[in-house]
Design an enzyme around this catalytic site. Structure first.
Site, PDB file in Angstrom:
ATOM      1  N   GLY A  27     -16.995 -62.349 -27.550  1.00 27.74           N
ATOM      2  CA  GLY A  27     -15.671 -61.964 -27.881  1.00 27.74           C
ATOM      3  C   GLY A  27     -15.513 -61.467 -29.257  1.00 27.74           C
ATOM      4  O   GLY A  27     -16.353 -61.148 -29.810  1.00 27.74           O
ATOM      5  N   LEU A  29     -14.088 -58.667 -30.426  1.00 24.73           N
ATOM      6  CA  LEU A  29     -14.344 -57.519 -30.145  1.00 24.73           C
ATOM      7  C   LEU A  29     -14.038 -56.619 -31.215  1.00 24.73           C
ATOM      8  O   LEU A  29     -13.238 -56.667 -31.879  1.00 24.73           O
ATOM      9  CB  LEU A  29     -13.682 -56.868 -28.784  1.00 24.73           C
ATOM     10  N   HIS A  30     -14.930 -55.606 -31.397  1.00 24.97           N
ATOM     11  CA  HIS A  30     -14.505 -54.409 -32.553  1.00 24.97           C
ATOM     12  C   HIS A  30     -15.406 -53.293 -32.125  1.00 24.97           C
ATOM     13  O   HIS A  30     -15.721 -53.271 -30.816  1.00 24.97           O
ATOM     14  CB  HIS A  30     -15.440 -54.889 -33.975  1.00 24.97           C
ATOM     15  N   HIS A  33     -18.488 -52.917 -29.837  1.00 26.47           N
ATOM     16  CA  HIS A  33     -18.334 -53.581 -28.523  1.00 26.47           C
ATOM     17  C   HIS A  33     -18.064 -52.004 -27.803  1.00 26.47           C
ATOM     18  O   HIS A  33     -18.205 -51.969 -26.717  1.00 26.47           O
ATOM     19  CB  HIS A  33     -17.428 -54.254 -28.313  1.00 26.47           C
ATOM     20  N   GLU A 156     -28.670 -52.316 -30.012  1.00 19.80           N
ATOM     21  CA  GLU A 156     -29.941 -52.366 -30.821  1.00 19.80           C
ATOM     22  C   GLU A 156     -29.940 -53.056 -32.243  1.00 19.80           C
ATOM     23  O   GLU A 156     -30.975 -53.270 -32.827  1.00 19.80           O
ATOM     24  CB  GLU A 156     -30.398 -50.970 -31.049  1.00 19.80           C
ATOM     25  N   LYS A 157     -28.604 -53.312 -32.725  1.00 20.30           N
ATOM     26  CA  LYS A 157     -28.401 -53.847 -33.822  1.00 20.30           C
ATOM     27  C   LYS A 157     -29.047 -55.515 -33.788  1.00 20.30           C
ATOM     28  O   LYS A 157     -29.508 -56.038 -34.662  1.00 20.30           O
ATOM     29  CB  LYS A 157     -26.767 -54.182 -34.188  1.00 20.30           C
ATOM     30  N   SER A 194     -18.851 -58.764 -35.891  1.00 22.82           N
ATOM     31  CA  SER A 194     -17.736 -59.602 -36.232  1.00 22.82           C
ATOM     32  C   SER A 194     -17.911 -60.448 -37.398  1.00 22.82           C
ATOM     33  O   SER A 194     -16.877 -60.542 -38.103  1.00 22.82           O
ATOM     34  CB  SER A 194     -17.659 -60.604 -34.682  1.00 22.82           C
ATOM     35  N   ARG A 195     -19.194 -60.613 -38.047  1.00 19.95           N
ATOM     36  CA  ARG A 195     -19.348 -61.382 -39.095  1.00 19.95           C
ATOM     37  C   ARG A 195     -18.790 -60.470 -40.491  1.00 19.95           C
ATOM     38  O   ARG A 195     -18.493 -61.208 -41.479  1.00 19.95           O
ATOM     39  CB  ARG A 195     -20.779 -61.679 -39.408  1.00 19.95           C
TER      40      ARG A 195
END
Ligand code: PAF
Length: 289
Positions: A27, A29-30, A33, A156-157, A194-195
């Site tokens: 979740g 989401l950004h 995503h 890939e992050k 999200s961080r």
């Protein structure tokens, strides 16, 4: 029309006999995503209109710090609205009991044996976050078991996670194709995550040295530097900004192990900025040993 379901029973009726492509998420989401959804939709378009399924589950097993788990953002209303706008067919938001209530599809012992044999699991992210990858693979094996996707998208992050999920799929869940999705970046080149939402404008502007440092590493490799030279180029940029504290900078191969050869490789790094841990990576081609 997007369907939001919670229980395994409702998931099974939403999926019916359709083939499916899964996007596992926690979740929050950004736009990163969104690029996973776009890859899933492209796969679906080429595979008989498979359903695009997104799971939203904050997996307690992959958190080492209970505070981190507690403050992890949870907003199913906003997440569902975004997933609907992006064209996801089925959102599965299970409870912990829905995921872990039944018999484990792959035992903890088998997952641990796979991780131990990989040599990859205990370095980099695994060294900083002991038990993290066992928690990730436990969740992923349960998600695969419930959704039974033909393919699943991973960014890939989280390169080390991608490598270990590929290993899980090839040895223990051979019927799922793992689709690697290139990292989505903002206009400053920061990998979306999200961080980043935990940093204020000051923190964000400090963190922007990270893509600059990776770019210096990419350029060093292009100019013929070996892995040590590439690392030095990255650290040179980071060290000039003491507000960003590198945890590790490494040059790795396809298996995410430190590389000692010429050929395709990847710079991976983790750094702390204002108490927020950021990871990122960039592919390179090493010409010198
Ligand atoms: O990358 C993530 O969001 C998580 O690690 C995953 C793959 C959904 C497993 O909980």
């Amino acid at each position: 029309m997007t369907r939001l379901v919670h229980t395994r029973g409702d998931l099974a009726s939403a999926l019916a006999n359709n083939s499916r492509v899964l996007i596992p998420t926690m979740g929050a989401l950004h736009l990163g995503h969104k690029s996973l959804v776009e890859s899933a939709k492209a796969y679906a378009a080429n595979h008989d209109g498979a359903l695009v399924v997104m799971s939203i589950f904050v997996n307690p097993l992959q958190f080492q710090d209970s505070h981190d788990l507690e403050v992890y953002p949870r907003d199913l209303v906003t997440d569902s609205a975004l997933a609907t706008e992006w064209g996801v067919d089925v959102i599965w938001a299970p409870s912990e009991a829905d995921i872990y209530g039944g018999d484990a599809p792959v035992s903890q012992e088998r997952l641990q044996t796979l991780l131990t044999g990989s040599q990859t699991a205990d370095i980099l992210e695994g060294a900083s976050r002991p038990g993290h990858f066992l928690g990730v693979l436990t969740a992923v094996s349960c998600l695969f078991d419930a959704v039974r996707p033909q393919a699943a998208c991973f960014g890939e992050k989280d390169f080390q996670q991608l490598v270990l999920v590929r290993m899980l799929a090839s040895s223990l869940v051979p019927n799922v194709e793992i689709l690697a999705v290139p990292t989505s970046r903002d206009e400053w080149g920061m990998a979306r995550s999200s961080r980043l939402g935990r940093l204020d404008e000051g923190g964000l502007s400090k963190a922007r040295v990270i893509p600059t440092a990776l770019a210096a590493g990419v350029e060093a490799a292009r100019d013929g530097s070996n892995a040590a030279g590439v690392k030095a180029a990255v650290l040179g940029e980071l060290d000039a900004k003491p507000a960003v504290r590198p945890e590790y900078v490494e040059v790795v191969d396809d298996a995410c192990l430190p590389i000692n050869a010429v050929g395709p490789a990847r710079i991976v790094l983790a750094a702390q900025v204002d108490g927020v841990r950021i990871i990122d990576n960039q592919p390179i081609d090493l010409k010198a040993i």
